[in-house]
Design an enzyme around this catalytic site. Structure first.
Site, PDB file in Angstrom:
ATOM      1  N   LYS A 110       0.837  -1.203   0.000  1.00  0.00           N
ATOM      2  CA  LYS A 110       0.000   0.000   0.000  1.00  0.00           C
ATOM      3  C   LYS A 110       0.871   1.252   0.000  1.00  0.00           C
ATOM      4  O   LYS A 110       0.542   2.264  -0.643  1.00  0.00           O
ATOM      5  CB  LYS A 110      -0.917  -0.003   1.220  1.00  0.00           C
ATOM      6  CG  LYS A 110      -1.769   1.253   1.357  1.00  0.00           C
ATOM      7  CD  LYS A 110      -2.730   1.177   2.533  1.00  0.00           C
ATOM      8  CE  LYS A 110      -3.543   2.450   2.659  1.00  0.00           C
ATOM      9  NZ  LYS A 110      -4.581   2.360   3.720  1.00  0.00           N
ATOM     10  N   HIS A 127      -9.508 -30.650 -33.662  1.00  0.00           N
ATOM     11  CA  HIS A 127     -10.349 -29.508 -33.283  1.00  0.00           C
ATOM     12  C   HIS A 127     -11.300 -29.863 -32.142  1.00  0.00           C
ATOM     13  O   HIS A 127     -12.485 -29.542 -32.167  1.00  0.00           O
ATOM     14  CB  HIS A 127     -11.111 -28.976 -34.485  1.00  0.00           C
ATOM     15  CG  HIS A 127     -10.219 -28.557 -35.609  1.00  0.00           C
ATOM     16  ND1 HIS A 127      -9.297 -27.529 -35.485  1.00  0.00           N
ATOM     17  CD2 HIS A 127     -10.074 -29.039 -36.868  1.00  0.00           C
ATOM     18  CE1 HIS A 127      -8.645 -27.391 -36.623  1.00  0.00           C
ATOM     19  NE2 HIS A 127      -9.084 -28.299 -37.472  1.00  0.00           N
TER      20      HIS A 127
END
Length: 510
Positions: A136, A273
């Site tokens: 922070k 596929h």
């Protein structure tokens, strides 16, 4: 006043070298527990946290750094006069560098037979609190959570102070790290308390690799894995040979793996596929692959093959005859490796075939959200089926029907599979109507469809698919049933002398 660095790490790799660099730069080293011991054993002038807080650790180490003299030192803004005034009045020294990594919660819950109490005791409290405080206040504090960043940090500090953009990057890594840590804890408790649909869905994944691109060259992509993933998973693949996997390779390989795991007998699955183009079961893995290849010798070209037994010399000799992208197996004999590695780009993936027993959900992204569902682990046995037709399937037909049912589960909807003798003969995938899928499967099977069986992933809303099956020579059909017009299909089967089995389970795959 010396600058101050606080070090408290579980992962002590490169710790001494990094701390030595900080010491040479004039930083006072403050540390805790095992980290303090490691630094002192290396003859570094480290002092305990208790010397800063004037308070010994308590509650078996649960409270060590949770103290205003630590957190004020982390959170005080250097450009805020009121902060600096309070720090002076309270005789609190700022902390300029924080080096923390956390109790090994992931490693703990990954152990066989770990107890809930052991898991709880490896939930770090002080570490994440310090990290978040330091992150922070990144404008003033350099916070390090990853040993791979140590060298870069020393390089930056050698320039008198690290740059704010660099510190911001380190802070971002900290927040990702603590989010990952908290997500693992949240998921652990969600699982042990039996929550199935929690009010928030927390996921965390760890990067395996960046990919060259996604489905297409203009799409950026990367591969991430779940923490603690076990057993049969692409994330656990050991690549023995070949070029780097692509996004599409990983998708197809995962589909092939899921399919081959359906079978306990020697089985081979060819995928193109994300749909199977051929599936075969045999007395050995070579005969299983031969069936998968013969099922569709055209579509398998450039595809992916998954096998659930070791690839031996006989199987390798067959596999090397055509162009394949990937071969997946639990292991490869040395002879097989020698035969297959003559192809420089062929990827050989060794993956354990033991089911991981995971109840991991299937997650699909949509724009702005996620769809989450159970994986389709539904199975059907001979005891689960009902037979509504006058003709009943014979023993061989029933075996073929259950085989075809296991295949159609993995075919994109609408899906039809034609099979006979532990081999697929025709597969119709991803069509907008069921008759269209059936026609593709029948065309692919050709004359072999005569006397074969057919599976459908969902019920027949009308008898047209049965009529097409009869023309193709199909002798038995397996489908979920449940249509309001089931009787029309039953009547059609009775008219053509076809046996039909209802499973009561649908296998849509979108």
């Amino acid at each position: 006043m010396k600058k101050r660095a606080l070090l408290s790490v579980s992962d002590k790799s490169k710790l001494v070298e990094f701390a030595t660099g900080l010491d040479k730069l004039g930083y006072e080293l403050v540390s805790t527990g095992g980290t303090l011991k490691a630094l002192q054993e290396a003859n570094l002038p480290a002092i305990p946290v208790s010397a800063v807080t004037n308070f010994e650790e308590i509650l078996d180490g649960r409270v060590k750094t949770l103290h205003p003299f630590i957190h004020a030192g982390l959170l005080a803004r250097r450009d805020d006069q009121s902060h600096q005034k309070q720090m002076t009045e309270l005789d609190i020294q700022p902390i300029d560098v924080v080096v923390v990594n956390l109790y090994p919660f992931k490693r703990t819950i990954d152990q066989e037979g770990v107890t809930e109490e052991q898991a709880i005791e490896n939930i770090d409290i002080g570490g994440p609190t310090m990290l978040r405080a330091a992150a922070k206040n990144f404008r003033d504090v350099t916070v390090v959570v990853d040993p791979s960043d140590y060298d870069s940090v020393i390089d930056q500090l050698n320039q008198n102070s690290s740059q704010v953009d660099f510190r911001k990057q380190l802070a971002a890594k900290v927040f990702r790290h603590t989010a990952n840590y908290d997500a693992m804890i949240a998921n652990y408790f969600t699982n042990i308390t039996g929550e199935t649909d929690p009010e928030t869905y927390t996921m965390t994944y760890e990067k395996v690799q960046s990919l060259r691109y996604g489905e297409n060259p203009h799409q950026q992509a990367a591969f991430y894995q779940e923490p603690n993933v076990k057993g049969a998973s692409i994330a656990n693949a050991k690549q023995l040979h070949g070029k780097e996997l692509s996004y599409n390779n990983i998708q197809d390989a995962n589909a092939a793996l899921e399919m081959v795991l359906e079978y306990s007998r020697p089985a081979a699955v060819a995928v193109k596929h994300m749909n199977p183009c051929g599936v075969g079961i045999g007395e050995n893995i070579a005969s299983a692959y031969a069936k998968a290849y013969e099922a569709d010798s055209m579509s398998i070209f450039g595809g992916i093959v998954a096998l659930n037994r070791q690839v031996d010399k006989e199987t390798a000799n067959q596999l090397k005859e055509i162009f394949l992208e990937i071969i997946i197996a639990p292991s490869f004999s040395q002879e097989a490796i020698e035969l297959l590695t003559v192809k420089p780009n062929l990827r050989l993936l060794e993956i354990p075939m033991e089911s991981n027993g995971s109840n991991t959900k299937k997650v699909v992204s949509v724009v702005g959200g996620l769809l989450v569902q159970d994986r389709d682990n539904g199975t059907v046995t001979e005891e689960d089926i009902t037979i509504p037709t006058e003709r009943k399937p014979d023993t061989q037909e029933l075996t073929d029907l259950l085989f075809a049912w296991n295949v159609v589960k993995h075919v994109k909807s609408n899906a039809i599979v034609v099979a006979k003798g532990d081999q697929t003969l025709g597969i119709g995938a991803g069509q907008m109507n069921r008759v269209g899928a059936a026609k593709i499967a029948f065309e692919q099977a050709g004359e072999k469809a005569t006397g074969a069986v057919m599976s459908s992933d969902a019920f027949f809303p009308m008898p047209d698919t049965v009529e097409a099956a009869a023309k193709a020579g199909i002798k038995a059909i397996i489908q979920p049933g449940g249509s309001k017009r089931d009787q029309d299909s039953i009547d059609a089967c009775n008219n053509y002398g076809i046996a039909m089995v209802f499973t009561g389970m649908r296998h849509f795959k979108h």
